[in-house]
Design an enzyme around this catalytic site. Structure first.
Site, PDB file in Angstrom:
ATOM      1  N   GLY A 198      20.727  52.470 -13.908  1.00 29.74           N
ATOM      2  CA  GLY A 198      22.004  52.149 -12.915  1.00 29.74           C
ATOM      3  C   GLY A 198      21.733  52.717 -11.435  1.00 29.74           C
ATOM      4  O   GLY A 198      22.101  52.299 -10.432  1.00 29.74           O
TER       5      GLY A 198
ATOM      6  N   GLU B 121      28.512  49.881 -14.932  1.00 29.55           N
ATOM      7  CA  GLU B 121      28.967  50.451 -16.162  1.00 29.55           C
ATOM      8  C   GLU B 121      27.950  51.114 -16.930  1.00 29.55           C
ATOM      9  O   GLU B 121      26.891  50.401 -17.632  1.00 29.55           O
ATOM     10  CB  GLU B 121      29.687  49.466 -17.132  1.00 29.55           C
ATOM     11  CG  GLU B 121      30.631  48.613 -16.416  1.00 29.55           C
ATOM     12  CD  GLU B 121      32.020  49.609 -16.307  1.00 29.55           C
ATOM     13  OE1 GLU B 121      31.948  50.552 -16.601  1.00 29.55           O
ATOM     14  OE2 GLU B 121      32.874  48.952 -15.665  1.00 29.55           O
TER      15      GLU B 121
ATOM     16  N   CYS C 130      27.916  51.773 -25.708  1.00 31.93           N
ATOM     17  CA  CYS C 130      28.195  52.682 -24.767  1.00 31.93           C
ATOM     18  C   CYS C 130      29.504  53.499 -24.887  1.00 31.93           C
ATOM     19  O   CYS C 130      29.464  54.943 -24.757  1.00 31.93           O
ATOM     20  CB  CYS C 130      28.335  52.343 -23.202  1.00 31.93           C
ATOM     21  SG  CYS C 130      29.373  51.102 -23.233  1.00 31.93           S
TER      22      CYS C 130
ATOM     23  N   GLY D 195      24.530  49.222 -18.358  1.00 32.22           N
ATOM     24  CA  GLY D 195      23.200  49.802 -19.042  1.00 32.22           C
ATOM     25  C   GLY D 195      23.067  51.225 -18.900  1.00 32.22           C
ATOM     26  O   GLY D 195      24.106  51.902 -18.627  1.00 32.22           O
ATOM     27  N   SER D 196      21.904  51.564 -18.669  1.00 32.97           N
ATOM     28  CA  SER D 196      21.798  53.272 -18.711  1.00 32.97           C
ATOM     29  C   SER D 196      21.892  53.719 -17.614  1.00 32.97           C
ATOM     30  O   SER D 196      21.714  53.062 -16.480  1.00 32.97           O
ATOM     31  CB  SER D 196      20.243  53.368 -19.362  1.00 32.97           C
ATOM     32  OG  SER D 196      19.432  53.026 -18.293  1.00 32.97           O
ATOM     33  N   THR D 197      22.325  55.210 -17.511  1.00 34.97           N
ATOM     34  CA  THR D 197      22.502  55.754 -16.219  1.00 34.97           C
ATOM     35  C   THR D 197      21.064  55.753 -15.151  1.00 34.97           C
ATOM     36  O   THR D 197      21.396  55.582 -14.127  1.00 34.97           O
ATOM     37  CB  THR D 197      22.965  57.259 -16.347  1.00 34.97           C
ATOM     38  OG1 THR D 197      24.270  56.981 -17.060  1.00 34.97           O
ATOM     39  CG2 THR D 197      22.976  58.026 -15.079  1.00 34.97           C
TER      40      THR D 197
HETATM   41  O1  SSN Z   1      28.539  49.028 -25.006  1.00 36.45           O
HETATM   42  C1  SSN Z   1      29.483  48.929 -23.899  1.00 36.45           C
HETATM   43  C2  SSN Z   1      30.769  48.133 -24.072  1.00 36.45           C
HETATM   44  C3  SSN Z   1      31.562  48.510 -25.152  1.00 36.45           C
HETATM   45  C4  SSN Z   1      33.136  47.897 -25.099  1.00 36.45           C
HETATM   46  O2  SSN Z   1      33.367  46.615 -24.238  1.00 36.45           O
HETATM   47  O3  SSN Z   1      34.174  48.013 -25.643  1.00 36.45           O
END
Ligand code: SSN
Length: 412
Positions: free
Chosen positions: A158, A175, A209, A153-155
């Site tokens: 996080g 992540e 992301c 999710g977002s920083t």
């Molecule tokens: O949005 C985050 C994950 C993107 C991906 O797994 O390629």
């Protein structure tokens, strides 16, 4: 696999993404299940000899314990299966808290797991609404029986999760946000770079992301690149994800539309030019925003500083390689970067100089079960997928020392 069309349909109605993309997500997710079923067989400890006579050293891999996944709405099936498959391969149970926007696909997955013979409680889903999400997440992070938390999710969130987990020193994978640069040099194959950007930027309406947020194009090919990209983007068909032929769905949340609009207005006020789109539809329902290309973007714009997470592509012009690296690294985030060039030495230099956990070299598509996924800087820590590294996020390594009886020397 048998239910993948049904799962994809649920994802389309939950997120808005076109059915073909939802199916792509389910197939991507199935790759993780397949991969981690192999990792379960590969998780191994070691046995060694010590400098001290009659001593053996052992490392033993054991499951860390109950794990918790806090998952986002943009790829609800892939993000869960990437995390759950690693946890299960390691021997951990998992409690999944899906995003309030996308609980149904997860409930369906877990129902399928139960039908396939999973014991109840191996995978548990706790749904919640927007208001209760923070307290439920905090409760899960602080629960004494929970030993591992994984969050995508977002920083901003996080960092909160990391505070909650610090109390019990929980193992944590984060992540977080992207703001990823996409750098195209004069000597690149322009057609290939445009193809890659089309896929990376407009996939799920820019809500990933790893999407390209800042596109840096060297001045020799800037105009041609922009013309080709705009021409291709005009062919996208905006609409409901379940309608045949739709290639650009709506955003998933109303807040997402507001953010794109704010970034577009801000870019115009800082001298950006609208090359395509840029106007929110004034009629009809749904969270639609057209694919928008801003040219002559600069570093005073919001889109340079934070990820838009929507269908806005900002094209920046640059002169030299050093300039491009400076612009690309000028962010607190470090998830993914992309480079397009035919110069092999430059590819290697950029791989080393770009501050990102993942670098796409002449490709915009680098997420795969066999490659570690994860960022550096404020994009988080820990890796998902890849060999050894991801399953280890759910394992502890216990060290043991064994004293053996004197071994008689054997004469051969
Ligand atoms: O949005 C985050 C994950 C993107 C991906 O797994 O390629």
């Amino acid at each position: 696999m048998a239910a993948k069309n049904d799962i994809a349909t649920i994802v389309t109605y939950e997120t808005g993404k076109p059915l073909v993309e939802a199916l792509g997500e389910v197939n991507y997710a199935l790759g993780f299940v397949w991969w981690f079923s192999g990792e379960a067989e590969r998780a191994q400890g070691t046995v060694g000899y010590s400098a001290i006579p009659n001593r053996r050293t052992i490392t033993n891999k054991q499951p860390v314990g109950v794990s918790v996944a806090l998952v986002p709405w943009n790829l609800p099936v892939a993000m869960i299966l990437r995390k759950a498959s690693a946890a299960l391969a390691a021997g951990c149970t998992m409690i999944i808290k899906p995003s309030p926007e996308t609980p149904l696909s997860v409930l369906a997955l877990v129902e399928l797991a139960v039908r396939a013979g999973f014991d109840k409680g191996v995978l548990t889903v706790m749904t919640t609404d927007l208001q209760c999400t923070p307290s439920l997440s905090e409760g899960l992070c602080k629960h004494p029986l929970v030993r591992k938390v994984t969050f995508t999710g977002s920083t901003r969130i996080g960092k909160l999760i990391s505070h909650h987990c610090s109390d019990g020193l929980k193992k944590l994978t984060l992540e977080l946000g992207g703001n990823c640069p996409f750098v195209v040099f004069d000597d690149a194959d322009v057609g290939k770079a445009v193809d890659a950007l089309m896929q990376l930027k407009w996939h799920h309406t820019g809500q990933a992301c790893i999407t390209a947020n800042r596109v840096y194009v060297q001045k020799g090919i800037y105009d041609e690149f922009q013309r080709l990209f705009v021409e291709r983007t005009k062919q996208l068909k905006i609409g409901h994800g379940a309608v045949d032929g739709t290639t650009l769905g709506p955003l998933t949340t109303p807040g997402g539309v507001d953010k794109v609009e704010a970034h577009v207005q801000d870019a115009i006020s800082h001298g950006g030019r609208i090359a395509l789109g840029g106007t929110r539809p004034s009629h009809g329902s749904g969270f639609f925003y057209p694919a928008t290309v801003i040219s002559e973007a600069n570093d005073k714009m919001l889109v340079a500083a934070e990820e838009t997470f929507g269908p806005l592509c900002a094209l920046f012009r640059f002169g030299t390689e050093d300039e491009a690296v400076g612009y690309a690294n000028n962010t607190s985030l470090g998830l993914a970067s992309y480079v397009f060039t035919r110069d092999v030495s430059r590819i290697w230099r950029l791989l080393e100089r770009l501050e990102a956990g993942m670098v796409g070299l002449n490709t915009g598509n680098q997420s795969a079960a066999e490659l570690p996924f994860g960022g550096i800087k404020e994009s988080g820590y820990g890796k998902e997928s890849g060999k050894d590294i991801a399953i280890n996020e759910y394992l502890i390594t216990k060290s043991a020392t064994l004293t053996v009886d004197e071994v008689a020397s054997v004469k051969l």
